[in-house]
Design an enzyme around this catalytic site. Structure first.
Site, PDB file in Angstrom:
ATOM      1  CG  ASP A  86      -1.643   1.214   1.468  1.00 43.80           C
ATOM      2  OD1 ASP A  86      -2.298   1.623   0.508  1.00 43.80           O
ATOM      3  OD2 ASP A  86      -1.591   1.784   2.573  1.00 43.80           O
TER       4      ASP A  86
ATOM      5  CG  ASP B 244      -1.262   2.285   6.633  1.00 52.22           C
ATOM      6  OD1 ASP B 244      -1.586   2.145   5.432  1.00 52.22           O
ATOM      7  OD2 ASP B 244      -1.251   3.385   7.194  1.00 52.22           O
TER       8      ASP B 244
END
Lengths: 730, 47
Positions: free
Chosen positions: A438, A622
Site C-alpha cells: 500500500d 496499514d
C-alpha cells in the site's frame, strides 16, 4: 478547554480497601530506572506497592483507599522522565500467559519424573549385565511405573488434548503419533512389569515428554513476550477521546470506556479514536489511514468518521456509533470474513510432515509385528518388538524440529523490530515471490513532513517553527518538527481557518494559508511542481516563503525495494490514492507495477489473480481499506501505526519509521524455513538408522534413551543457527 | 541391599520436595520478571 483525565476505567479493586492499576512504561531499560521509578512512586502517600516488571516494561501499583487519582502516577512518572499509560491486558495476552504457566508446570512435573525414573533405570541397565536379582529389578520397575504414569498423565495433557482435537476433526497433526507412542510405551511397560519382564520403557516415554515440553515452552514464551510488547505499544498510543457527560462537561477518557451513543469532541489536530457520525461542526478530515486517499474530505452534519481519521481545521462533535454500522466498515468486515475463511485452509509444515509420517511409522510397526509372527515367534514378542519400533520412531526430533526453529527465528525478528502475530507466519513468509505494498502510511510515513526545508533560509525556518508550535494544525506540526524549534513565540494570535500571527521585533510574522500571508503566486508555483503537497506560507513583514508539506517516503524505502527485488521478489503498489500521487511514488522508488484508486475489493481481486498465476503474495498495508487484502494474501504485514483492524489481521507487525524490518523478516524467515526442512530431514535420517535396528528386535531401553536424546540435541543445535543470517548486499 | 528400603524413598522424597519448591516458586510469580530479578540481586539496598 482543558478536559480532566479520567482513568477510573483501569483501576481494579485489589481487596481489603486497596486499589490496583497496571501502567505500561516507555524507556525502562536498566536497574537504575527500576529503582528510580519504584522509589519515586513509593514516595507518594498511601501507595502500598510499586513494582516494576523489567521483562514486560510495566509497573504494578497499589494504594490504600480510593482518594488517589491514577493521573497523579502518570504525572509523577513524566517528572521522572518516563512516558506511561494505564494498561489493560487483552484477552489474548491473558490466555497466552496462562498457557505459558501451564506448560512450565507440566515441564516441571515431567523433568522431576524423568530424573527420578532415570535414577531407577540406570541401575537396572547396569544390573542386567551384573548381579541384580529379578526381585530388585521388579521393585525398580514398579517404582518407575508409580512415578511415570501419573506424571505422564499430567504433563502429557498439552499433547493428548491437541491430538484428541485433531482426531475428532478427522485430521492428523504431530501430536497424534506422539500421543500414540507415549501411551503405547507406557502401557506396554506396565504389562511387562506385571509379567516380570526384563525391559521397560518408562524412562524413554517420560524423557520424550520432557524434551517436547521444552520446545513447546520456549515457543510459547517467545509468543507471550511478543504479545506483551504489542500490548504496551497499544497502551502507549494512549488513545483517548474527549467525552461529554450528561451534564455537558467534558472529560478525557480512554477509548475502552466509550460506549455507542456517547458524544465526543474532536478538536483540530486530533486523531479520531472512535467510529461515529458528525452531529455538529464543520471541518476537513484526513482519512488517509482509512482509505489511502491523501486529499482531505469535508465533514459536516451526518458525515461518517472512522477511527484513525485526522481532524484538520474545525472542531467537531461526533456521536459514537456501534461497530460496523458505517457503510465502509460493513463492507470491509464482510470482505474480511470471506478472506479469513480462505486463509484457514493453509496447512502448517509440521502438520504436512506428520500426515506423511504417521501412516508410514504405524505401517512399519504393523509390518514388524506381522513379520515376526510369520517367522514363528510368539505373539507377545512380536507385539513388544512392534511397540519398540513405535517408541524409537516416536517423533521426538520431529516434534522439536519446527518449534525450536520458530523460537529462534521469532527472537531474531523481534530484535530486528518485527512482531509475529501468528505462529505459522514464518514458513508462509519464506515462500513469497510477490509483494503488494500500500502507499499511504506504508511506503510513506504516516505523518506530514516539510519537503523543501533545504531551500528556506535557516533563520526563517527557525522563526516559522517557533510560530508553528502555537498551532495544533497538523501542517503546522510538520513545520515545527522540520525546524526542531522548542521555544514557542510569545503573544501568538490564532485566526480560525486562516493561520497564526505574532509580533517579533516590531514586525508581524504570519504562518498559515497562502492567502493569509499574501503568497498565493509562490504557492501556486510550488503546487504546480509537486501536485501531491499542500502549501503552507510564512511571511515576515513583506518577505514571504512557502513550505511544501506532504507525506514523505520512508527514509530507506528505495534501498529496501531494491533489496527485495534483488532477492527475486516482484514489488507492486496498490493504493486507494489518486493516480498522480501513486505514479510519483512508484517512479521515485523504481517500481514498474502500480495501481491507483483501487477499492478493497479490487485489491483482493488482484491478489487472487496473482495467486492463480502461481505466485505467493505478501500484502503490506496499514489502512482500514487494506484489512481484507491483508487477510486474502498468503501472508501480510502492517506497520505499527496501522489502523486497529489491519494490525489485528496482519501476520506480522513492524516497528519504527524504516522499511528495513520487512527485508529482515524475509531473510530470517527464509533461513528459518531452510533450517526447518533440514531438521525434518535430520529426524527422518535418524529414523532410517533406528528403524531397522528396532525392527530386527535389537532395541533395548538404553538404546532408545540414547537415540532419542541424541537426535533431540542435534535438532536443537541446528535450530540455533537461525539467530543470524549471512550478510548480503541490500 | 536392605538399605534400598530407606534410600529409595528418601531419594524420591527429596525429588518431590524439589518439585513442590518449583511449583511454589512458579505460583508466587518468581518467573514473571526474570530480567528484573537479575538486576534486583545486585542493586544497592535502599538507604
Amino acid at each position: 478547554m482543558q478536559a480532566a483525565r479520567d482513568f477510573s476505567h483501569y483501576v481494579r479493586n485489589a481487596g481489603s480497601g486497596h486499589s490496583h492499576i497496571d501502567l505500561a512504561v516507555e524507556g525502562v531499560s536498566c536497574a537504575g530506572c527500576m529503582s528510580k521509578i519504584e522509589r519515586g512512586l513509593s514516595a507518594i502517600p498511601d501507595v502500598t506497592l510499586a513494582r516494576v516488571n523489567l521483562t514486560d516494561r510495566r509497573v504494578a501499583l497499589e494504594w490504600r483507599g480510593s482518594a488517589l487519582d491514577p493521573a497523579r502516577f502518570i504525572d509523577r512518572l513524566a517528572e521522572l522522565g518516563y512516558k506511561a499509560y494505564p494498561f489493560e491486558a487483552e484477552r489474548a495476552e491473558t490466555v497466552e500467559a496462562e498457557r505459558s504457566g501451564f506448560l512450565l508446570r507440566c515441564l516441571g512435573v515431567a523433568a522431576f519424573a524423568t530424573m527420578n525414573v532415570m535414577m531407577l533405570s540406570v541401575p537396572v541397565w547396569s544390573g542386567n549385565v551384573g548381579d541384580m536379582i529379578s526381585e530388585q529389578r521388579d521393585f525398580f520397575h514398579w517404582l518407575s511405573a508409580l512415578i511415570a504414569l501419573p506424571a505422564a498423565a499430567y504433563a502429557g495433557q498439552p499433547f493428548f488434548r491437541s491430538a484428541y482435537q485433531a482426531l475428532r476433526s478427522r485430521n492428523v497433526n504431530m501430536d497424534v503419533p506422539i500421543s500414540v507412542g507415549v501411551v503405547l510405551a507406557l502401557g506396554m511397560s506396565l504389562v511387562e512389569t506385571i509379567h516380570h519382564a526384563e525391559h521397560t520403557y518408562f524412562d524413554a516415554a517420560i524423557m520424550l515428554l520432557t524434551f517436547l515440553l521444552v520446545g513447546r515452552y520456549l515457543d510459547q514464551n517467545m509468543r507471550r513476550r511478543t504479545r506483551a510488547v504489542a500490548g504496551n505499544l497499544a497502551a502507549l498510543k494512549a488513545e483517548t477521546a474527549t467525552r461529554f457527560s450528561d451534564t455537558g462537561e467534558i472529560a478525557e477518557v480512554p477509548v475502552a470506556a466509550i460506549r455507542a451513543g456517547d458524544v465526543v469532541l474532536l478538536r483540530p489536530g486530533e486523531r479520531c479514536a472512535i467510529d461515529g457520525a458528525v452531529i455538529e461542526g464543520r471541518s476537513e478530515v484526513d482519512q488517509s489511514l482509512i482509505t489511502g486517499e491523501t486529499r482531505h474530505v469535508t465533514a459536516t452534519y451526518g458525515t461518517a468518521v472512522y477511527a484513525g481519521s485526522l481532524n484538520i481545521s474545525g472542531t467537531l462533535r461526533i456521536r459514537v456509533s456501534a461497530a460496523s454500522e458505517g457503510t465502509l466498515l460493513a463492507e470491509v468486515t464482510r470482505l474480511l470474513d470471506n478472506a479469513l475463511q480462505a486463509r484457514s485452509r493453509y496447512v502448517r509444515l509440521a502438520d504436512r510432515a506428520s500426515r506423511l509420517y504417521a501412516p508410514v511409522v504405524h505401517a512399519a510397526a504393523l509390518l514388524t509385528m506381522v513379520g515376526w509372527v510369520l517367522i514363528g515367534v510368539t505373539w507377545h514378542d512380536a507385539i513388544v518388538t512392534a511397540i519398540a519400533v513405535l517408541i524409537i520412531t516416536c517423533p521426538c526430533a520431529l516434534g522439536l524440529a519446527i518449534p525450536t526453529v520458530q523460537t529462534v527465528a521469532s527472537g531474531a525478528m523481534f530484535r530486528a523490530g518485527v512482531l509475529l502475530n501468528s505462529g505459522d507466519a514464518i514458513e508462509r513468509l519464506a515462500e513469497i515471490d510477490w509483494i503488494i505494498f500500500d502507499k499511504t502510511g506504508t511506503l510513506t510515513l504516516p505523518q506530514l513532513d516539510v519537503v523543501n526545508s533545504a531551500s528556506i533560509p535557516a533563520d526563517v525556518l527557525e522563526l516559522a517553527g517557533r510560530l508553528a508550535l502555537a498551532s495544533h494544525h497538523p501542517v503546522a506540526a510538520a513545520v515545527a518538527r522540520a525546524s526542531q524549534a522548542t521555544a514557542p513565540l510569545p503573544g501568538v494570535v490564532e485566526e480560525p481557518g486562516q493561520g497564526v500571527r505574532a509580533m517579533v521585533d516590531g514586525v508581524e510574522v504570519r504562518l498559515g494559508r497562502p492567502s493569509f500571508c499574501g503568497a498565493d503566486r509562490l504557492a501556486d508555483e510550488i503546487l504546480m511542481r509537486d501536485p501531491e503537497a499542500s502549501a503552507v506560507a510564512f511571511s515576515r513583514g513583506e518577505a514571504c516563503f512557502v513550505f511544501a508539506v506532504r507525506q514523505s517516503l520512508r527514509p530507506d524505502a528505495s534501498a529496501m525495494i531494491c533489496a527485495l527485488q534483488a532477492r527475486g521478489i516482484a514489488v507492486e503498489i496498490a493504493s486507494g490514492d489518486r493516480e498522480l500521487a501513486v505514479r510519483a511514488a512508484a517512479q521515485s522508488l523504481g517500481i514498474g507495477e502500480w495501481r491507483a484508486g483501487v477499492t478493497p475489493a479490487d485489491k483482493i481481486a488482484r491478489i487472487e489473480e496473482l495467486k492463480l498465476q502461481g505466485f505467493t503474495v505478501m500484502m503490506v498495508g496499514d489502512g482500514l481499506n487494506d484489512a481484507p487484502a491483508l487477510a486474502a494474501a498468503n501472508v501480510s504485514m502492517s506497520p505499527i501505526s496501522a489502523a486497529h483492524l489491519s494490525q489485528a489481521t496482519a501476520d506480522l507487525v513492524f516497528l519504527g519509521s524504516a522499511l528495513a524490518p520487512v527485508v529482515a523478516a524475509v531473510d530470517f524467515s527464509r533461513k528459518a524455513l531452510q533450517l526447518m526442512r533440514q531438521n525434518l530431514w535430520l529426524a527422518v535420517g535418524y529414523n532410517f538408522l533406528a528403524v531397522p535396528i528396532a525392527m530386527a528386535g535389537f532395541v533395548t531401553p538404553l538404546i532408545a534413551a540414547v537415540a532419542m536424546s541424541g537426535s533431540s540435541v542435534l535438532v536443537m543445535l541446528n535450530a540455533l543457527r537461525g539467530r543470524r543470517v549471512a550478510p548480503r548486499r541490500l | 541391599m536392605e538399605v534400598l528400603v530407606i534410600l529409595v524413598p528418601l531419594a524420591l522424597a527429596l525429588g518431590l520436595l524439589g518439585l513442590l519448591g518449583f511449583l511454589w516458586s512458579l505460583r508466587s510469580g518468581q518467573y514473571d520478571d526474570l530480567e528484573g530479578a537479575a538486576w534486583r540481586a545486585i542493586a544497592d539496598d535502599e538507604p
